[in-house]
Write a protein that holds these residues in place. Sequence first.
Motif, PDB file in Angstrom:
ATOM      1  N   ASN A  57       0.840  -1.195   0.000  1.00  0.00           N
ATOM      2  CA  ASN A  57       0.000   0.000   0.000  1.00  0.00           C
ATOM      3  C   ASN A  57       0.879   1.252   0.000  1.00  0.00           C
ATOM      4  N   SER A  58       0.277   2.365  -0.361  1.00  0.00           N
ATOM      5  CA  SER A  58       0.997   3.634  -0.317  1.00  0.00           C
ATOM      6  C   SER A  58       0.309   4.593   0.647  1.00  0.00           C
ATOM      7  N   VAL A  59       1.127   5.406   1.309  1.00  0.00           N
ATOM      8  CA  VAL A  59       0.641   6.447   2.210  1.00  0.00           C
ATOM      9  C   VAL A  59       0.937   7.794   1.563  1.00  0.00           C
ATOM     10  N   HIS A  60      -0.033   8.702   1.638  1.00  0.00           N
ATOM     11  CA  HIS A  60       0.060   9.982   0.944  1.00  0.00           C
ATOM     12  C   HIS A  60      -0.098  11.124   1.943  1.00  0.00           C
ATOM     13  N   PRO A  61       1.018  11.575   2.536  1.00  0.00           N
ATOM     14  CA  PRO A  61       0.927  12.700   3.467  1.00  0.00           C
ATOM     15  C   PRO A  61       0.625  14.003   2.743  1.00  0.00           C
ATOM     16  N   GLY A  62      -0.062  14.880   3.457  1.00  0.00           N
ATOM     17  CA  GLY A  62      -0.233  16.248   2.986  1.00  0.00           C
ATOM     18  C   GLY A  62       0.901  17.112   3.516  1.00  0.00           C
ATOM     19  N   VAL A  63       0.578  18.305   3.985  1.00  0.00           N
ATOM     20  CA  VAL A  63       1.602  19.193   4.553  1.00  0.00           C
ATOM     21  C   VAL A  63       1.911  18.705   5.967  1.00  0.00           C
ATOM     22  N   ILE A  64       3.122  18.203   6.155  1.00  0.00           N
ATOM     23  CA  ILE A  64       3.527  17.652   7.439  1.00  0.00           C
ATOM     24  C   ILE A  64       4.727  18.427   7.944  1.00  0.00           C
ATOM     25  N   ALA A  65       4.715  18.780   9.209  1.00  0.00           N
ATOM     26  CA  ALA A  65       5.794  19.574   9.802  1.00  0.00           C
ATOM     27  C   ALA A  65       7.012  18.694  10.046  1.00  0.00           C
ATOM     28  N   THR A  66       7.827  18.540   9.021  1.00  0.00           N
ATOM     29  CA  THR A  66       9.054  17.763   9.083  1.00  0.00           C
ATOM     30  C   THR A  66      10.222  18.665   8.691  1.00  0.00           C
ATOM     31  N   PRO A  67      11.448  18.234   8.980  1.00  0.00           N
ATOM     32  CA  PRO A  67      12.613  19.040   8.594  1.00  0.00           C
ATOM     33  C   PRO A  67      12.662  19.361   7.101  1.00  0.00           C
ATOM     34  N   MET A  68      12.073  18.509   6.252  1.00  0.00           N
ATOM     35  CA  MET A  68      12.117  18.719   4.812  1.00  0.00           C
ATOM     36  C   MET A  68      11.477  20.050   4.404  1.00  0.00           C
ATOM     37  N   ILE A  69      10.423  20.460   5.114  1.00  0.00           N
ATOM     38  CA  ILE A  69       9.736  21.698   4.740  1.00  0.00           C
ATOM     39  C   ILE A  69       9.661  22.694   5.889  1.00  0.00           C
ATOM     40  N   GLN A  70      10.427  22.454   6.957  1.00  0.00           N
ATOM     41  CA  GLN A  70      10.291  23.303   8.134  1.00  0.00           C
ATOM     42  C   GLN A  70      10.642  24.753   7.846  1.00  0.00           C
ATOM     43  N   ASP A  71      11.637  24.987   6.981  1.00  0.00           N
ATOM     44  CA  ASP A  71      12.001  26.363   6.657  1.00  0.00           C
ATOM     45  C   ASP A  71      10.829  27.121   6.033  1.00  0.00           C
ATOM     46  N   ILE A  72      10.094  26.436   5.157  1.00  0.00           N
ATOM     47  CA  ILE A  72       8.930  27.060   4.527  1.00  0.00           C
ATOM     48  C   ILE A  72       7.856  27.362   5.559  1.00  0.00           C
ATOM     49  N   LEU A  73       7.614  26.407   6.447  1.00  0.00           N
ATOM     50  CA  LEU A  73       6.589  26.607   7.474  1.00  0.00           C
ATOM     51  C   LEU A  73       6.984  27.734   8.424  1.00  0.00           C
ATOM     52  N   ASP A  74       8.280  27.807   8.764  1.00  0.00           N
ATOM     53  CA  ASP A  74       8.739  28.870   9.659  1.00  0.00           C
ATOM     54  C   ASP A  74       8.549  30.244   9.018  1.00  0.00           C
ATOM     55  N   GLU A  75       8.757  30.301   7.715  1.00  0.00           N
ATOM     56  CA  GLU A  75       8.673  31.584   7.015  1.00  0.00           C
ATOM     57  C   GLU A  75       7.230  32.016   6.767  1.00  0.00           C
ATOM     58  N   GLU A  76       6.381  31.060   6.379  1.00  0.00           N
ATOM     59  CA  GLU A  76       5.031  31.405   5.941  1.00  0.00           C
ATOM     60  C   GLU A  76       3.955  31.087   6.975  1.00  0.00           C
TER      61      GLU A  76
END
Length: 251
Positions: free
Chosen positions: A182-201
């Motif tokens: 099976n596959s899992v499909h996360p949406g916007v998740i607060a992980t290090p991969m996108i943390q800079d974007i979340l911190d900024e926006e």
Amino acid sequence: MTGRLTGKIALITGATGGIGSATAELFAREGADLIVTDLAEDALRELAARLAATGAEVFTARLDVSSAESWHEVIERTRQRFGRLDVLVNVAGIVDWPGVEGTTQESWDRVIAVNQTGTWLGMKAAMPLLRASGRASIINTSSVLGLVGSGAAAAYQASKGAVRLLSKTAAVEYATQGIRVNSVHPGVIATPMIQDILDEEGDQQPDIVRTPMRRAGHPGEIAAAMLFLAGDESSFVTGTELVVDGGLTAH
């Protein structure tokens, strides 16, 4: 309910990242013994120390998921240690944000090698040990960007869409061999991969604005989905997408 993975052997790639470490910690608490893999060896040792506190048997392995040789070495170590594998969780992944014209050949090749080829290599290498389990589960990490377009992240979206259909075709191929995929499909998740974007926006990040729940998800919320697919409660679930996105793809 506790002990949902008691007696199971699970291998997790990308185990030191946000989703990978949350999944490893939850699996350990639920009774699984673990092979945790990543390229970051110091972080792996730190993770293993945390996991050992739960009483789980844990060993670490440096793994380049884009390398067939690296996969062979890790699977051979797993065979020697446990003799079988019950759960394979392919989490390791990288992202590149440019669209079609902005993506370089080098970046395209690297994203595809890790996200798409790495998932295939893992399934291919692990299949004999998974078959030996008789009740095995493969969980491949795709994304909501493997379901819908965004107008950006061309290589990432291509790779995650491929993971979705690779999971489906493998599910059909191995359905009578005791292996679910099976596959899992996360949406916007607060992980290090996108943390800079979340911190900024913050809450004004466009995908969060479009998410009906109006927030980013937490790695533990993805880990809970992984747990369901890893355990016997999902014994009749194969070839499906489990979307964990706060409603982002619902409209």
